[in-house]
Design a protein around this motif. Structure first.
Motif, PDB file in Angstrom:
ATOM      1  N   ARG A 183      14.945   3.584   2.678  1.00  0.00           N
ATOM      2  CA  ARG A 183      14.337   4.296   1.563  1.00  0.00           C
ATOM      3  C   ARG A 183      14.253   3.405   0.315  1.00  0.00           C
ATOM      4  O   ARG A 183      13.222   3.334  -0.343  1.00  0.00           O
ATOM      5  CB  ARG A 183      15.165   5.532   1.237  1.00  0.00           C
ATOM      6  CG  ARG A 183      14.621   6.285   0.067  1.00  0.00           C
ATOM      7  CD  ARG A 183      15.684   7.131  -0.568  1.00  0.00           C
ATOM      8  NE  ARG A 183      15.102   8.319  -1.163  1.00  0.00           N
ATOM      9  CZ  ARG A 183      15.808   9.342  -1.606  1.00  0.00           C
ATOM     10  NH1 ARG A 183      17.107   9.346  -1.496  1.00  0.00           N
ATOM     11  NH2 ARG A 183      15.215  10.373  -2.146  1.00  0.00           N
ATOM     12  N   ASP A 241      11.610   0.764   0.544  1.00  0.00           N
ATOM     13  CA  ASP A 241      10.276   1.290   0.279  1.00  0.00           C
ATOM     14  C   ASP A 241      10.046   1.438  -1.229  1.00  0.00           C
ATOM     15  O   ASP A 241       8.971   1.180  -1.733  1.00  0.00           O
ATOM     16  CB  ASP A 241      10.072   2.641   0.975  1.00  0.00           C
ATOM     17  CG  ASP A 241       8.612   3.053   0.939  1.00  0.00           C
ATOM     18  OD1 ASP A 241       7.804   2.376   1.590  1.00  0.00           O
ATOM     19  OD2 ASP A 241       8.277   4.017   0.222  1.00  0.00           O
ATOM     20  N   ILE A 288       7.958   2.524   9.571  1.00  0.00           N
ATOM     21  CA  ILE A 288       8.125   3.248   8.302  1.00  0.00           C
ATOM     22  C   ILE A 288       7.706   2.375   7.119  1.00  0.00           C
ATOM     23  O   ILE A 288       6.965   2.810   6.250  1.00  0.00           O
ATOM     24  CB  ILE A 288       9.589   3.729   8.152  1.00  0.00           C
ATOM     25  CG1 ILE A 288       9.882   4.815   9.181  1.00  0.00           C
ATOM     26  CG2 ILE A 288       9.829   4.285   6.744  1.00  0.00           C
ATOM     27  CD1 ILE A 288      11.354   5.040   9.445  1.00  0.00           C
ATOM     28  N   GLN A 304      10.512   9.288   7.628  1.00  0.00           N
ATOM     29  CA  GLN A 304       9.051   9.355   7.596  1.00  0.00           C
ATOM     30  C   GLN A 304       8.574  10.400   6.593  1.00  0.00           C
ATOM     31  O   GLN A 304       7.658  10.154   5.816  1.00  0.00           O
ATOM     32  CB  GLN A 304       8.506   9.651   8.994  1.00  0.00           C
ATOM     33  CG  GLN A 304       8.458   8.401   9.859  1.00  0.00           C
ATOM     34  CD  GLN A 304       8.076   8.679  11.287  1.00  0.00           C
ATOM     35  OE1 GLN A 304       8.469   9.702  11.847  1.00  0.00           O
ATOM     36  NE2 GLN A 304       7.328   7.778  11.881  1.00  0.00           N
ATOM     37  N   LEU A 358      10.328  11.664   4.014  1.00  0.00           N
ATOM     38  CA  LEU A 358      10.756  11.294   2.656  1.00  0.00           C
ATOM     39  C   LEU A 358       9.899  10.174   2.066  1.00  0.00           C
ATOM     40  O   LEU A 358       9.450  10.248   0.925  1.00  0.00           O
ATOM     41  CB  LEU A 358      12.230  10.870   2.688  1.00  0.00           C
ATOM     42  CG  LEU A 358      12.838  10.482   1.349  1.00  0.00           C
ATOM     43  CD1 LEU A 358      12.913  11.700   0.445  1.00  0.00           C
ATOM     44  CD2 LEU A 358      14.226   9.894   1.535  1.00  0.00           C
ATOM     45  N   VAL A 359       9.679   9.141   2.873  1.00  0.00           N
ATOM     46  CA  VAL A 359       8.924   7.983   2.387  1.00  0.00           C
ATOM     47  C   VAL A 359       7.474   8.377   2.083  1.00  0.00           C
ATOM     48  O   VAL A 359       6.914   7.967   1.066  1.00  0.00           O
ATOM     49  CB  VAL A 359       9.016   6.824   3.413  1.00  0.00           C
ATOM     50  CG1 VAL A 359       7.954   5.776   3.166  1.00  0.00           C
ATOM     51  CG2 VAL A 359      10.398   6.190   3.356  1.00  0.00           C
ATOM     52  N   GLU A 405       7.597  10.227  -1.206  1.00  0.00           N
ATOM     53  CA  GLU A 405       7.866   9.370  -2.358  1.00  0.00           C
ATOM     54  C   GLU A 405       6.697   8.433  -2.670  1.00  0.00           C
ATOM     55  O   GLU A 405       6.433   8.117  -3.825  1.00  0.00           O
ATOM     56  CB  GLU A 405       9.169   8.588  -2.155  1.00  0.00           C
ATOM     57  CG  GLU A 405      10.379   9.509  -2.265  1.00  0.00           C
ATOM     58  CD  GLU A 405      11.716   8.803  -2.140  1.00  0.00           C
ATOM     59  OE1 GLU A 405      12.723   9.412  -2.528  1.00  0.00           O
ATOM     60  OE2 GLU A 405      11.773   7.666  -1.627  1.00  0.00           O
ATOM     61  N   ARG A 406       5.999   7.998  -1.628  1.00  0.00           N
ATOM     62  CA  ARG A 406       4.816   7.146  -1.860  1.00  0.00           C
ATOM     63  C   ARG A 406       3.734   7.936  -2.574  1.00  0.00           C
ATOM     64  O   ARG A 406       3.055   7.431  -3.456  1.00  0.00           O
ATOM     65  CB  ARG A 406       4.267   6.632  -0.530  1.00  0.00           C
ATOM     66  CG  ARG A 406       4.998   5.420  -0.056  1.00  0.00           C
ATOM     67  CD  ARG A 406       4.396   4.879   1.227  1.00  0.00           C
ATOM     68  NE  ARG A 406       5.346   3.981   1.844  1.00  0.00           N
ATOM     69  CZ  ARG A 406       5.347   3.657   3.112  1.00  0.00           C
ATOM     70  NH1 ARG A 406       4.433   4.170   3.930  1.00  0.00           N
ATOM     71  NH2 ARG A 406       6.236   2.829   3.585  1.00  0.00           N
ATOM     72  N   ARG A 444       4.525   8.175  -6.157  1.00  0.00           N
ATOM     73  CA  ARG A 444       4.298   6.917  -6.881  1.00  0.00           C
ATOM     74  C   ARG A 444       2.843   6.734  -7.269  1.00  0.00           C
ATOM     75  O   ARG A 444       2.545   6.166  -8.301  1.00  0.00           O
ATOM     76  CB  ARG A 444       4.686   5.729  -5.980  1.00  0.00           C
ATOM     77  CG  ARG A 444       6.140   5.471  -5.876  1.00  0.00           C
ATOM     78  CD  ARG A 444       6.398   4.008  -5.576  1.00  0.00           C
ATOM     79  NE  ARG A 444       5.945   3.545  -4.286  1.00  0.00           N
ATOM     80  CZ  ARG A 444       6.695   3.536  -3.190  1.00  0.00           C
ATOM     81  NH1 ARG A 444       7.910   4.006  -3.213  1.00  0.00           N
ATOM     82  NH2 ARG A 444       6.223   3.061  -2.059  1.00  0.00           N
TER      83      ARG A 444
END
Lengths: 270, 85
Positions: free
Chosen positions: A150, A153, A200, B23, B25-26, B29-30, B33
């Protein structure tokens, strides 16, 4: 002109300094004049990992504040030809770093070096931001573990929006370096696989460094792990450096190495 | 083999749980952003207006902007019993 490489991760304790030391030493071993710059002001450790902690006189902040020249602050590595270390300051806090100062030091370094490897502090605060701001290339060190992935990323987001390359409409070259990889735990379904992490984060894979006893042994002795070229981690780093320099190298140490008696008798499973 | 895979598939490994969580969460968060910076504030203010009329919480409001910011999509999940009175 030197290539500026930042070794970053967001999360602490994933192996940034170990990887910086290994990559810097590896590049120098391949004949490239390389300087390792520690950006972790207040918590420097690169000097300890490189075994030059007792030779530190001046540091990055001294050079920025013009209290010392670059030549006075640079420590020449005694084992590897063409390798130098610029330590961070231990006494001052991270606000001692200024963007103009860092730019000036990097510019001066790039006149004499082929590669500048910046060891970033953890976090996404000022020190980490300045370490990556001027980078041409980023090596994102990640452990196969949820919080590390996380944070990686997150740091990729910073690279894509807050680096100078990004501000100028360009892109920092991104590489994934997966460290502390344990193939037997991956096989048992207890650890994210290299494919999982790649999927990911979606950046090119530079290398996979297996969890290895050699890393602690090397840091105990203040010796970058690539100098232990009989070790799995040392070889994995050397492979990664080869790939960084454009060579085709197969990924090793991704499978369980030693077969137990059971599997030897009953053959390969799955 | 069939029986074996039946038993195996019943139990999800912790690594696959980790991957699924990451997967989701990312991706979230992306998305955060790439949103304009004013979006969270706007979400708060729109929610405050809606809350004057209906009983809603932050989770009931979804605001999405498409890439070039020309379409604002607002989804509010209203409570079932109340709302129109």
């Amino acid at each position: 002109m030197a290539e500026i490489i930042v070794v970053t991760s967001g999360k602490g304790g994933v192996g940034k300094t170990t990887s910086s030391a290994a990559i810097g030493t590896g590049l120098a071993l391949r004949g490239h004049k390389t300087v390792l710059v520690d950006f972790d002001v207040g918590l420097r450790n690169l000097d300890l990992i490189m075994g030059c902690e007792r030779r530190v006189v001046f540091d990055l902040v001294n050079v920025i504040n013009e209290e010392a020249t670059l030549n006075q602050a640079l420590i020449r590595d005694k084992r590897t030809e063409g390798l130098y270390i610029l330590p961070a300051s231990q006494t001052r806090d991270k606000d001692a770093l200024t963007q103009d100062g860092v730019e000036r030091v990097l510019k001066e370094l790039s006149e004499t070096f082929d590669y500048i490897v910046c060891d970033s502090p953890a976090g996404i605060e000022r020190g980490a931001h300045l370490a990556l701001y001027f980078a041409d290339t980023a090596i994102v060190v990640t452990n196969p573990e949820v919080s590390s992935v996380r944070d990686s990323d997150r740091i990729l987001g910073v690279l894509q929006s807050k680096s100078r390359k990004a501000e100028d409409g360009g892109q920092v070259r991104e590489h994934l370096l997966l460290t502390r990889y344990n193939p037997s735990r991956v096989q048992a379904g207890e650890m994210l696989s290299v494919e999982d992490v790649r999927e990911i984060l979606a950046i090119p894979l530079l290398g996979v460094i297996p969890e290895s006893e050699a890393v602690l042994k090397a840091s105990n002795q203040g010796q970058p792990v690539v100098l232990d070229d009989a070790s799995d981690a040392g070889q994995a780093y050397l492979d990664a450096i080869g790939r960084f320099l454009g060579e085709e190298r197969e990924h090793r140490f991704l499978e369980v190495q030693r077969k137990g008696l059971f599997s030897r008798v009953f053959g390969r499973k799955g | 083999m069939g029986i074996l895979s039946y038993f195996r598939s019943k139990k999800q490994t912790s690594a696959s749980v980790a991957k699924e969580r990451l997967q989701v969460l990312v991706a979230y968060e992306r998305n955060q952003r790439t949103q304009p910076e004013y979006l969270p504030q706007m979400q708060q203010e729109i929610l405050a207006v809606i809350a004057r009329y209906v009983d809603v919480s932050v989770d009931d409001v979804q605001i999405n902007l498409d890439e070039d910011c020309s379409i604002l999509e607002l989804n509010v999940t209203l409570p079932e019993h109340r709302g129109q009175d």
